[in-house]
Design a protein around this motif. Sequence first.
Motif, PDB file in Angstrom:
ATOM      1  N   CYS A  56      -2.255  13.509  -2.372  1.00 32.31           N
ATOM      2  CA  CYS A  56      -1.497  12.586  -1.428  1.00 32.31           C
ATOM      3  C   CYS A  56      -1.296  13.205  -0.396  1.00 32.31           C
ATOM      4  CB  CYS A  56      -0.481  11.697  -2.077  1.00 32.31           C
ATOM      5  SG  CYS A  56      -0.999  10.699  -3.400  1.00 32.31           S
ATOM      6  N   CYS A  60     -12.359   8.073  -1.124  1.00 31.66           N
ATOM      7  CA  CYS A  60     -12.076   8.034   0.126  1.00 31.66           C
ATOM      8  C   CYS A  60     -12.260   9.234   0.939  1.00 31.66           C
ATOM      9  CB  CYS A  60     -11.091   6.926   0.526  1.00 31.66           C
ATOM     10  SG  CYS A  60     -11.107   5.398   0.164  1.00 31.66           S
ATOM     11  N   ILE A  99      -6.770   9.895   5.437  1.00 34.65           N
ATOM     12  CA  ILE A  99      -6.917   8.540   5.381  1.00 34.65           C
ATOM     13  C   ILE A  99      -5.360   7.738   5.765  1.00 34.65           C
ATOM     14  CG2 ILE A  99      -6.962   6.841   3.559  1.00 34.65           C
ATOM     15  CD1 ILE A  99      -8.119   8.884   1.623  1.00 34.65           C
ATOM     16  N   LEU A 131      -6.181   4.355  -8.791  1.00 40.10           N
ATOM     17  CA  LEU A 131      -6.001   4.459  -7.418  1.00 40.10           C
ATOM     18  C   LEU A 131      -6.321   5.906  -7.015  1.00 40.10           C
ATOM     19  CD1 LEU A 131      -4.968   3.278  -4.796  1.00 40.10           C
ATOM     20  CD2 LEU A 131      -2.500   4.084  -5.317  1.00 40.10           C
ATOM     21  N   VAL A 180       0.609  -1.357   0.041  1.00 45.19           N
ATOM     22  CA  VAL A 180       0.019   0.101  -0.084  1.00 45.19           C
ATOM     23  C   VAL A 180       0.814   1.356  -0.035  1.00 45.19           C
ATOM     24  CG1 VAL A 180      -1.727   1.467   1.221  1.00 45.19           C
ATOM     25  CG2 VAL A 180      -1.768  -1.127   1.049  1.00 45.19           C
ATOM     26  N   LEU A 182      -8.723  -1.340  -0.380  1.00 48.91           N
ATOM     27  CA  LEU A 182      -8.136  -2.061  -1.534  1.00 48.91           C
ATOM     28  C   LEU A 182      -8.263  -3.476  -1.630  1.00 48.91           C
ATOM     29  CD1 LEU A 182      -4.852  -0.199  -2.113  1.00 48.91           C
ATOM     30  CD2 LEU A 182      -6.899   0.423  -3.242  1.00 48.91           C
ATOM     31  N   LEU A 222      -6.873   2.611   3.874  1.00 50.62           N
ATOM     32  CA  LEU A 222      -6.608   2.375   2.327  1.00 50.62           C
ATOM     33  C   LEU A 222      -6.454   0.836   2.182  1.00 50.62           C
ATOM     34  CD1 LEU A 222      -6.550   3.514  -0.409  1.00 50.62           C
ATOM     35  CD2 LEU A 222      -4.149   3.831   0.102  1.00 50.62           C
ATOM     36  N   GLN A 223      -5.522  -0.002   3.116  1.00 54.72           N
ATOM     37  CA  GLN A 223      -5.435  -1.407   2.744  1.00 54.72           C
ATOM     38  C   GLN A 223      -6.672  -1.993   2.836  1.00 54.72           C
ATOM     39  OE1 GLN A 223      -2.783  -3.053   5.678  1.00 54.72           O
ATOM     40  NE2 GLN A 223      -2.419  -5.033   4.805  1.00 54.72           N
ATOM     41  N   VAL A 231       1.047   4.165  -2.711  1.00 53.25           N
ATOM     42  CA  VAL A 231       0.924   5.744  -2.626  1.00 53.25           C
ATOM     43  C   VAL A 231       1.950   6.544  -3.305  1.00 53.25           C
ATOM     44  CG1 VAL A 231       0.574   7.360  -0.928  1.00 53.25           C
ATOM     45  CG2 VAL A 231      -0.832   5.228  -0.601  1.00 53.25           C
ATOM     46  N   VAL A 274      -8.552   7.005  -3.847  1.00 52.39           N
ATOM     47  CA  VAL A 274      -8.254   7.847  -3.024  1.00 52.39           C
ATOM     48  C   VAL A 274      -8.953   9.197  -2.738  1.00 52.39           C
ATOM     49  CG1 VAL A 274      -6.275   9.313  -1.914  1.00 52.39           C
ATOM     50  CG2 VAL A 274      -5.857   6.959  -2.924  1.00 52.39           C
ATOM     51  N   TYR A 299      -3.050   4.460   6.081  1.00 52.53           N
ATOM     52  CA  TYR A 299      -2.661   3.387   5.364  1.00 52.53           C
ATOM     53  C   TYR A 299      -3.445   2.327   5.660  1.00 52.53           C
ATOM     54  CZ  TYR A 299       1.249   6.099   3.497  1.00 52.53           C
ATOM     55  OH  TYR A 299       2.088   7.216   3.184  1.00 52.53           O
TER      56      TYR A 299
END
Length: 715
Positions: A530, A567, A538, A560, A515, A547, A543-544, A519, A564, A540
């Motif tokens: 980002c 989210c 967010i 992606l 992840v 995904l 996000l993991q 990113v 992102v 990690y």
Amino acid sequence: MLRRLLQNSVVLFVLVIILLLIIPLPPALVDVAIVINMAISMMILVITMTIREPLELSIFPSLLLITTLFRLGINVSTTRNILTRGGESGAIIKAFGDFVVRGNVVVGLIIYLIIVLMQFIVITKGAERVSEVAARFKLDAMPGKQMAIDADLSSGMITEKQARERRQKIQTESDFYGSMDGATKIVKGDGIMSLVTTAINLIGGSIIGIVQSGQPLATVLSTYSIATVGDGLVAQIPSLLISVSTGMIVTRAVSEGSLNEDVSRQFTQQPRSIMITGLAMLVLVLIPGMPILQIIPVAASFIAAGFYLEKKIKEEPEFARAGGEGLLSPMDGDGLGLEENQAETAAQSEEDYYKDVNNVYNLLQVEPVEMDFGYSLIPLADESVGGRLIQRIVIFRRQYAQDMGFVVPSIRLRDSSSLGTNEYSIKVKGEEIARGEILVDYLLALEPDDVEESVDGIETIEPAYGIPSKWIRPENRDKAEMYGYTVIEPLAVMLSHLSETIKRHSHELMSRQEVVRLVENLKKTAPELCEEAFPGVISYNLLQRVLTMLLREGISIKDLETIVETCFETISENGLPVKDVDQIVEKVRAALKRTITRMYCEDGNMKVITIDAALERTMVNSLSRGENGMYLALNPELLQSLVRQVAEECRKFNNLSGPPLILTSQVMRIHFYHLIEQFYPNVRVLSFNEVASNVQIQAIGSLQLEEDTEEKGSA
């Protein structure tokens, strides 16, 4: 001007051939044409024996027509000269006639007829039959080969460019063999025409010599028989070469190299057969009257050659025959070469090595993906002996990254003495999740739904998709494809199993480290997003989880940036902390509707199974809230009915290329998926807002609320 002539040399050559049928040629020019004809025929024969596959000379059908037309043009010119010049038609014809006839007209004509009939009955007839069968097999096998290409493309074994090249080759191959089927009729007609020309030259020349010239019968027969036999031979020798070339090119379908390479390789692999042949030849000496001086040297040569070849085979490196653990060093699936063991291990004993506590920690490492092989499968993976598995894995990794946006981690390849000789094992994070068995010297034939006729083979089940199959001999490939089987090579079977296993478990391979790498890669194209999203809004970890859930349902995470951004917007609207990850995933799926539609749509249509309105209302009323959010709590009768109906409706997708799709509302999608996943993990559940508006939805089945379950549910 000269350049244009060279560019159109074939056209000019054909025009000259046409003129030969009309314009008389003097004997000297006829000799030139005969020499050119022989040279071209000999060159074609040499080419057919040195090419590796027939398509390297795909112009052969047209070439066959041109050479036959050239030969007929020469026949017309020679016949005209023989009949108008008193049997004189050039030095080559006279030389051939004198050499064969040798003062005996009957013997000369018999030898000539033997050559003609040998070509016509044996070579031409055989080549014609082989062409007919090859054309039928190739044309009937096209659908199976196309399916095999599509399977290789979907599994990532080949790229789109390679798939186009293979499809083009199949089309060219079918066109070539179809043309050859008709082109062999030209050779047959040429043989018949040769006999007709011979009769015309002999009978017509004799009539002209006796009636018009008043020559004696013996002189006439001698003159015109020499001319007839000579003319027939100069026509039949090139014709014979072309007929042999035709037979060569249509019988080279299963060759792996040039004819010289194939003969040398395959004969030298049979030393015992050569020795037995020599011994059998020696037995002939026991027959009274046999020429011993001729038989013994030949028999001794065969026996000596057999001993020499057997000794040479035994002296070859025994890599392929060596067994045991560690024969194949651990290999990285990236194809970067063999890993080397630590220098300390080579210098110290095992006990001394593990006295160092730091070395013991190396035993705790768990590889993301491992693949173990039995002894017989080692050559498929070892690049030093021509193994192509690593190369195919690299292609699959690249293709999967392009399609799904996820990079498959390195795959550890190694041999294992605990497996059967033909077995392989696939592990994810140290635990075996799949195992298969392949026969390296065989081909796997997938059985069609309606088998026209069965082929001989070893019954088995295709490991990746569970299709009933047979392991067949390579020589039965064309026959199997003609009967509708899809034939796959052993390496392709193993790689398909590996690729499908990785696809099903890719969500387990989405590590925190991966992840972070994704990113970091996104920062190159969307640095502002980002910087604003990570790690303040967010995490990690979040996000993991997102995904992982997308990959679990087979959704591409290549876009992606959209994931992102969605989210980030969802969290910003609802505030922190985030408790319901399912809600974020549903928002992301809606944002990825074009990607989802592309994955499951074919020619603008999406075939789905729908849920009846009454059943959906019942399920909505059955939603309950637990510690981890909402879940679907159905009574056992309704759950059993749903499971049975899903199984029945999913059978309608057996003949379709995609997985079964169930379409429901956005509210029910995630709950229904969690319910049905434990029974049918390959079923995909979509909501209406995940389907693009330009797609035509076609319902091929429906899940209903049955009356008995409705009553129990309401009670």
